[in-house]
Design an enzyme around this catalytic site. Sequence first.
Site, PDB file in Angstrom:
ATOM      1  N   VAL E  77       5.810  51.204  25.246  1.00 31.68           N
ATOM      2  CA  VAL E  77       5.423  51.678  23.933  1.00 31.68           C
ATOM      3  C   VAL E  77       6.677  52.205  23.237  1.00 31.68           C
ATOM      4  O   VAL E  77       7.391  53.041  23.801  1.00 31.68           O
ATOM      5  CB  VAL E  77       4.390  52.814  24.090  1.00 31.68           C
ATOM      6  CG1 VAL E  77       4.125  53.492  22.760  1.00 31.68           C
ATOM      7  CG2 VAL E  77       3.102  52.288  24.702  1.00 31.68           C
ATOM      8  N   CYS E  78       6.951  51.735  22.037  1.00 31.72           N
ATOM      9  CA  CYS E  78       8.155  52.169  21.315  1.00 31.72           C
ATOM     10  C   CYS E  78       8.073  53.643  20.954  1.00 31.72           C
ATOM     11  O   CYS E  78       7.130  54.087  20.294  1.00 31.72           O
ATOM     12  CB  CYS E  78       8.323  51.357  20.038  1.00 31.72           C
ATOM     13  SG  CYS E  78       9.598  52.053  18.959  1.00 31.72           S
ATOM     14  N   ILE E  79       9.084  54.404  21.330  1.00 35.30           N
ATOM     15  CA  ILE E  79       9.018  55.851  21.115  1.00 35.30           C
ATOM     16  C   ILE E  79       9.045  56.235  19.641  1.00 35.30           C
ATOM     17  O   ILE E  79       8.290  57.113  19.209  1.00 35.30           O
ATOM     18  CB  ILE E  79      10.153  56.583  21.881  1.00 35.30           C
ATOM     19  CG1 ILE E  79       9.947  58.105  21.773  1.00 35.30           C
ATOM     20  CG2 ILE E  79      11.533  56.195  21.372  1.00 35.30           C
ATOM     21  CD1 ILE E  79      10.682  58.898  22.811  1.00 35.30           C
ATOM     22  N   ALA E  82       5.747  55.459  18.203  1.00 33.04           N
ATOM     23  CA  ALA E  82       4.729  56.306  18.830  1.00 33.04           C
ATOM     24  C   ALA E  82       4.769  57.720  18.266  1.00 33.04           C
ATOM     25  O   ALA E  82       3.727  58.340  18.043  1.00 33.04           O
ATOM     26  CB  ALA E  82       4.924  56.337  20.341  1.00 33.04           C
TER      27      ALA E  82
END
Lengths: 100, 100, 133, 133, 130, 130
Positions: E77-79, E82
């Site tokens: 999941v892309c920080i 996110a």
Amino acid sequence: MATLHTVNKSPFGSSVLDDCLGLAKSGSTVLLFEDGVYAATTGTKSAEAITNADGITFAVLGPDAKARGVEGKIADGIKVVDYDGFVDLVAEHDKVHAWL
Amino acid sequence: MATLHTVNKSPFGSSVLDDCLGLAKSGSTVLLFEDGVYAATTGTKSAEAITNADGITFAVLGPDAKARGVEGKIADGIKVVDYDGFVDLVAEHDKVHAWL
Amino acid sequence: MAKKFMYMNTKAPYGTIYALESLEVVLIGAAFEQDVSLAFIGDGVYQLTKGQNTDGIGMKNFSPTYTALGDYDVNKIYVEKESLEERGLSLDDLQHLTWEDEDEDWAEKDSIRLVSRSELADVIEDQDVILSF
Amino acid sequence: MAKKFMYMNTKAPYGTIYALESLEVVLIGAAFEQDVSLAFIGDGVYQLTKGQNTDGIGMKNFSPTYTALGDYDVNKIYVEKESLEERGLSLDDLQHLTWEDEDEDWAEKDSIRLVSRSELADVIEDQDVILSF
Amino acid sequence: MKLGIQINEGPYQHQSSDSAYQFAKAALAKGHEIFRVFFYHDGVNNGTRLAVPPQDDRNITQQWTELQKEHNLDLVVCIAAAQRRGLMDEDEAKRQGKDANNIAEGFRISGLGQLIEAGIECDRLVTFGA
Amino acid sequence: MKLGIQINEGPYQHQSSDSAYQFAKAALAKGHEIFRVFFYHDGVNNGTRLAVPPQDDRNITQQWTELQKEHNLDLVVCIAAAQRRGLMDEDEAKRQGKDANNIAEGFRISGLGQLIEAGIECDRLVTFGA
């Protein structure tokens, strides 16, 4: 380098299929899936455009066409594939160009 | 009953403005906002269609046009409003039809 | 060996976040020393317009970031001519994006390459990876 | 006094959730005894196609719910003729939606009203509230 | 063949995550390797463990979690995406001073470089979006 | 005039929530009443307290929370849409056996009937979506 183009929008509400066809080179394949499958149904302008497109191969994702009740309306000459076939198309082409 | 139609999509990528114009009655207003503001910019087919639409008033949300750098390109005769004006348009019409 | 990465930018800014989050990938991706190109087609050309001012909509104006791309060695920026014309735009309506060529004593050069649809098709054909936004 | 509520359905099913979640509003809304109409225009007409089978995509087939609308006294279902034709469809391609008229000894009647664009414009003009999906 | 998958939309609202899941299952069944599934934009919302979809519908996050377990998939999941949207793990919650986290089993949070790396390492990158 | 607002998209991905917020602020400043803001579809994701947007960007959820406080707004998140997407309050988390909740201050979760009620009670319903 043969490209697999993926189009997931209806040709009636979105310009994405037209945009794709404007840039797709001869020898490439266009996979119509999700709401993109409607583009291949008989009696539509898009199906006519597809049938007349030179040097480009079209495929439709069968499970998406079936979900939408248009499996029986896919225009002649357009290949229908399942997810296995989708994977094969990805493997057989040099790259995938997703038209979003 | 005068209707305020709201359109927030670019006319190039989406059919929404055309769909709206196909059903909008004389006496109604179309507010172009968000990416819909591009429809009113000079030198486009959509601006021409808008200028020629009979009996329909068009407005553009200024802050959205300004954000996109096209405030100076809004075609003549199209009213530019701010959010206050958006609220007034809502109040002045009998209902709002959002074209999504 | 470096791969040819192309970022396909097809959407207008602000109405959706794709333009901004595409730019964020480009900036991070610049550190990976690949062969990077950006293409702006369709409504994507609107990302590059001059004079964007988001004060009235409460969103962040990220258009200045495009002018910084040259500093990240991202200097192959293809803009499709037909897309501009259909929108009543010309190069003058876009920001002036430049980069400095180390091999020519840091001479300032234009980053934007105005290309026809068919020229762009050739450029895309030559890529290894397409990132779509 | 009851208000005239119109649900505008403009999107195809499955590709996005709007069609399904619109239907969920209609079902809940039916309890409020308002004057309810549904319109299907553009890609929205695809929501009503016969023979939908979602086994292959792992999503729930919600098309049978349309046939239950009559039981909820939702029986004014407008389908735009031009939208159907543009898509190569006719009424035969759509589910047969019916309702039972209490005032006529529960006679079964068609719920779908095939209307031209201009007829639909008149119907919309007459509404109080438009819910867009 | 080594495949990378990018998912740009959240669960349910668009078919993107469903299509990607069906594609991933078919690819794995055919013996392809999935190097990474990268969740970007609203795609990060696929990684929440707080969703409770109706009993008669699929549970998209759970499907990914199970596929992850079975094939040891790398679900990233892309920080940056996110953070904007409120998807976080325990570490991130601590760092940000938040009292809760919502990431589902089998997902990890990492940077955009992971997408570029997938582009470099994979034979094909397949993107699902809107 | 009594206004109802419907928001169909999540924060950041689409401008919908931003536009609705600017519209709501202008309407309140002009003395209109906002009967209810109803968050539907991905719009429910506007109600998370776990988002941490970049410092130099707006915090959409916080903007709504503050506007709620100032004007005692009724911010309603649709329960059916929220369950699918993983937005929950403490009660709902308990009921569903979840170990965390993520709803932000000023938002409440309720049923679709609240949207219909807004349609009935309001002079105008204004919808922001994609």
